[in-house]
Design a protein around this motif. Structure first.
Motif, PDB file in Angstrom:
ATOM      1  N   GLU A   1       0.495  -1.274   0.096  1.00  0.00           N
ATOM      2  CA  GLU A   1      -0.192   0.031  -0.414  1.00  0.00           C
ATOM      3  C   GLU A   1       0.823   1.501  -0.282  1.00  0.00           C
ATOM      4  O   GLU A   1       0.449   2.464  -0.833  1.00  0.00           O
ATOM      5  N   ILE A   2       2.313   1.008   0.855  1.00  0.00           N
ATOM      6  CA  ILE A   2       2.715   2.733   0.336  1.00  0.00           C
ATOM      7  C   ILE A   2       3.260   2.783  -0.679  1.00  0.00           C
ATOM      8  O   ILE A   2       3.717   3.689  -0.788  1.00  0.00           O
ATOM      9  N   LEU A   3       4.175   1.490  -1.166  1.00  0.00           N
ATOM     10  CA  LEU A   3       4.846   1.377  -2.501  1.00  0.00           C
ATOM     11  C   LEU A   3       3.996   1.486  -3.494  1.00  0.00           C
ATOM     12  O   LEU A   3       4.046   2.964  -4.292  1.00  0.00           O
ATOM     13  N   SER A   4       2.301   1.453  -3.587  1.00  0.00           N
ATOM     14  CA  SER A   4       1.654   2.176  -4.151  1.00  0.00           C
ATOM     15  C   SER A   4       1.168   3.368  -4.107  1.00  0.00           C
ATOM     16  O   SER A   4       1.614   3.574  -4.957  1.00  0.00           O
ATOM     17  N   LYS A   5       1.105   4.204  -3.168  1.00  0.00           N
ATOM     18  CA  LYS A   5       0.782   6.134  -3.661  1.00  0.00           C
ATOM     19  C   LYS A   5       2.530   6.751  -3.375  1.00  0.00           C
ATOM     20  O   LYS A   5       2.215   6.891  -4.376  1.00  0.00           O
ATOM     21  N   ARG A   6       3.583   5.572  -3.312  1.00  0.00           N
ATOM     22  CA  ARG A   6       5.063   6.496  -3.594  1.00  0.00           C
ATOM     23  C   ARG A   6       4.936   6.130  -5.462  1.00  0.00           C
ATOM     24  O   ARG A   6       5.421   7.399  -6.043  1.00  0.00           O
TER      25      ARG A   6
ATOM     26  N   ASN B   1       2.386   3.222 -12.806  1.00  0.00           N
ATOM     27  CA  ASN B   1       2.685   1.954 -12.327  1.00  0.00           C
ATOM     28  C   ASN B   1       2.368   1.281 -11.432  1.00  0.00           C
ATOM     29  O   ASN B   1       2.633   0.368 -10.294  1.00  0.00           O
ATOM     30  N   GLU B   2       1.662   2.452 -10.381  1.00  0.00           N
ATOM     31  CA  GLU B   2       0.628   2.059  -9.295  1.00  0.00           C
ATOM     32  C   GLU B   2      -0.251   0.864  -8.863  1.00  0.00           C
ATOM     33  O   GLU B   2      -0.446  -0.081  -8.524  1.00  0.00           O
ATOM     34  N   ARG B   3      -0.260  -0.141 -10.674  1.00  0.00           N
ATOM     35  CA  ARG B   3      -1.146  -1.234 -10.446  1.00  0.00           C
ATOM     36  C   ARG B   3      -0.430  -2.033 -10.322  1.00  0.00           C
ATOM     37  O   ARG B   3      -0.705  -3.597  -9.480  1.00  0.00           O
ATOM     38  N   LEU B   4       1.061  -2.406  -9.820  1.00  0.00           N
ATOM     39  CA  LEU B   4       1.910  -3.716  -9.955  1.00  0.00           C
ATOM     40  C   LEU B   4       1.238  -3.676  -8.617  1.00  0.00           C
ATOM     41  O   LEU B   4       1.658  -5.247  -8.396  1.00  0.00           O
ATOM     42  N   ALA B   5       2.004  -2.339  -7.163  1.00  0.00           N
ATOM     43  CA  ALA B   5       1.257  -3.121  -6.167  1.00  0.00           C
ATOM     44  C   ALA B   5       0.166  -3.136  -6.279  1.00  0.00           C
ATOM     45  O   ALA B   5      -0.076  -3.610  -4.517  1.00  0.00           O
TER      46      ALA B   5
END
Length: 388
Positions: free
Chosen positions: A274-279, A287-291
């Motif tokens: 979730e943190i990686l998606s926000k960043r 690329n947030e879809r990967l997270a």
């Protein structure tokens, strides 16, 4: 079941032993009674022989010697006088015959059975023993207990007693020279038949009692076998249930342990994703879809782990009245995105007047959701899904 079979073997063995003992006891009682009967009859014959010896010597031998000078039973008068004395002495007594053997040649000098008079060699060893001064008896038995069952009943029992016929030197004493031998025959057939009947009654009663005991014991044993077999089956069934419960308990402990070990890392992975998606939204848009995929998969795995924990933990049902349609609507709304993704058209045909029912909402919701998931998986090319 082995101990009970051992008891059964001992019971039947004891029954057979008791029957054999009873039959043996009946035979011993009958044999003892027979011996007592023979002893009594032999003693009776001895007393009768002494009386005969006295009567024949006093009333026949002495008068005949005085009158004729010698004894000659071929003389009809002498034979008639002797026959009168003998028959008068044994009158009213249970005697079959009385025979007097000559001393020198063993010829039958006199007999109440006239066809025996004059015959030779009828005495045998008993006659020779009596000539030596030894009184003795011989038993002649014909027939057995089995003959009681036949119609003819050809059963006879004779007691032949041989006593020396002595010259009396003094009054009422028979201790002089031996002049011949008395043979006294007693017919004890009636007593012997009664004895055989008593023996048959004892053995028959014993067999009947043993048969009743055998049937009773057999019924008890058969019933005991059935009860023990039924209890053995119940015990095996309970053991199987216990083993199954133990396996389930072990499986539950293992699942709980593994689920706890997996749940904590999954929580960390999900939070990190979730943190990686926000960043990624800020640093690399698109690329947030990967997270998000990591978050979705960890959520799915978390649900599976939660189900494992629910399996491991005892579940408590929480019933409360509520409409079923609300659960269906909730599950359909949750699956809406999946329906659109799989190109599935949802049709809802709910009853409008369904009553409230006592249900566990969480468990039933999970069941309905699983059914919808199965339906989606069964239509990989899309289609119509109807909830009715």
């Amino acid at each position: 079941m082995k101990p009970f079979r051992l008891v059964k073997v001992f019971s039947f063995s004891a029954l057979v032993l008791f029957l054999a003992s009873t039959i043996t006891l009946a035979w011993l009682i009958a044999d003892h009674t027979k011996n007592m009967l023979l002893q009594r009859s032999e003693a009776y014959a001895m007393v009768l022989a002494e009386n005969l010896n006295h009567q024949v010597f006093q009333q026949f031998v002495l008068p005949v010697l005085v009158r004729y000078g010698k004894i000659g039973l071929r003389n009809p008068e002498q034979f008639k006088r002797l026959d009168f004395i003998v028959r008068n002495t044994i009158h009213g007594l249970n005697m079959q015959s009385v025979t007097i053997f000559d001393r020198d040649e063993g010829i039958v000098s006199y007999s109440t059975l006239k066809e025996l008079v004059g015959k030779k060699g009828l005495g045998g060893d008993e006659y020779r023993m009596a000539l030596k001064g030894k009184s003795n008896s011989r038993f002649i038995v014909k027939g057995s207990m089995l003959d009681l069952l036949s119609r003819e009943r050809n059963i006879s029992f004779q007691l032949r007693t041989y006593i020396p016929f002595r010259q009396e030197e003094r009054l009422s004493q028979s201790n002089g020279p031996i002049m011949g031998v008395f043979e006294i025959v007693q017919d004890l057939s009636s007593d012997f038949k009664a004895l055989l009947k008593l023996q048959a009654v004892i053995i028959g009663a014993s067999v009947v009692i043993m048969a009743v005991l055998f049937i009773t014991l057999w019924w008890i044993v058969v019933r005991g076998d059935r009860i023990i077999a039924q209890r053995a089956r119940e015990r095996r069934r309970l053991e199987e249930k216990l083993n199954h419960a133990e396996r389930l308990a072990g499986l539950g402990k293992m699942v709980a342990s593994v689920s706890h070990e997996i749940k904590n890392p999954l929580g960390i992975v999900r939070s990190t994703a979730e943190i990686l998606s926000k960043r990624l939204k800020k640093l690399a848009p698109g690329n947030e879809r990967l997270a998000d995929i990591i978050v979705e998969e960890t959520s799915r795995l978390d649900g599976i782990v939660r189900e494992f924990l629910d399996f491991a933990r005892p579940q408590k049902v929480k019933l409360m009245p509520m409409p079923v349609n609300d659960l269906l609507t909730r599950a359909a709304k949750f699956m809406e995105a999946e329906f659109i993704k799989q190109k599935i058209n949802l049709r809802q045909e709910f009853g409008s007047q369904l009553p409230l029912v006592n249900i566990d909402a969480e468990h039933l919701y999970r069941a309905l959701l699983n059914i919808m998931v199965n339906a989606v998986q069964a239509m990989p090319e899309g289609g119509d899904l109807t909830l009715r």
